[in-house]
Design an enzyme around this catalytic site. Structure first.
Site, PDB file in Angstrom:
ATOM      1  N   CYS A 102     -24.635   0.317  38.519  1.00  0.00           N
ATOM      2  CA  CYS A 102     -24.534  -0.975  38.867  1.00  0.00           C
ATOM      3  C   CYS A 102     -22.906  -1.306  39.154  1.00  0.00           C
ATOM      4  O   CYS A 102     -22.371  -0.316  39.169  1.00  0.00           O
ATOM      5  CB  CYS A 102     -25.240  -2.154  37.862  1.00  0.00           C
ATOM      6  N   HIS A 159     -20.557  13.051  20.484  1.00  0.00           N
ATOM      7  CA  HIS A 159     -20.686  12.263  19.276  1.00  0.00           C
ATOM      8  C   HIS A 159     -22.038  11.512  19.313  1.00  0.00           C
ATOM      9  O   HIS A 159     -22.469  11.026  18.289  1.00  0.00           O
ATOM     10  CB  HIS A 159     -19.589  11.289  18.992  1.00  0.00           C
TER      11      HIS A 159
END
Ligand code: RB5
Length: 146
Positions: free
Chosen positions: A63, A96
């Site tokens: 977006c 991670h």
């Protein structure tokens, strides 16, 4: 890889640009299909749900700021969506956080930076170990467990 794509009007041009770049993958484009103003939840939820159901392995949502699509995607159980505007964040989001959706900013990054981010995001593997333990805690929370 099967990839879900979605944008709103502010992400439409970048979505179209990355489609050519991702042509070796199997893409499912959940829209939008023009620069006419529309609401990002209408396409974002469909793409995020396709990833959560396993129909697509990963997703890329776009977006204007990346914020709306991030909020939408992270409402869907099983989704770990990461808004990345640098290659380093893209790498960390995989190593991670095992991010399964990449969120990009249609109005704040160049198409060439977006392609660099996508490249790194696709080839970086999850580190596992202590990071898996943290993701397991998020999954348990999603299931209502403590
Ligand atoms: C659309 O103007 C804009 O609000 C949207 O693309 C997004 O940035 C929302 O978070």
């Amino acid at each position: 890889m099967k990839i879900a794509l979605a944008s709103d009007h502010a992400g439409y041009e970048l979505k179209e640009a990355i489609k050519e770049f991702l042509n070796e993958h199997k893409l499912t484009d959940f829209g939008t299909h023009s620069i006419e103003s529309m609401d990002y939840p209408d396409t974002g939820f469909k793409a995020a749900e396709a990833v959560a159901r396993g129909e697509c392995e990963r997703g890329i949502l776009i977006c204007g700021s990346g914020l709306g699509m991030s909020i939408v995607a992270n409402k869907v159980k099983g989704i770990r969506a990461a808004l990345c505007n640098s290659v380093e964040l893209a790498r960390l989001s995989r190593k991670h956080n095992d991010a399964n959706i990449l969120v990009l900013q249609g109005r704040f990054i160049s198409h060439s930076l977006a392609k660099e981010i996508i490249k790194v995001w696709f080839y970086t593997e999850f580190d596992g170990g202590r990071h898996q333990r943290r993701i397991d805690k998020i999954s348990r929370y999603e299931k209502g467990e403590k």
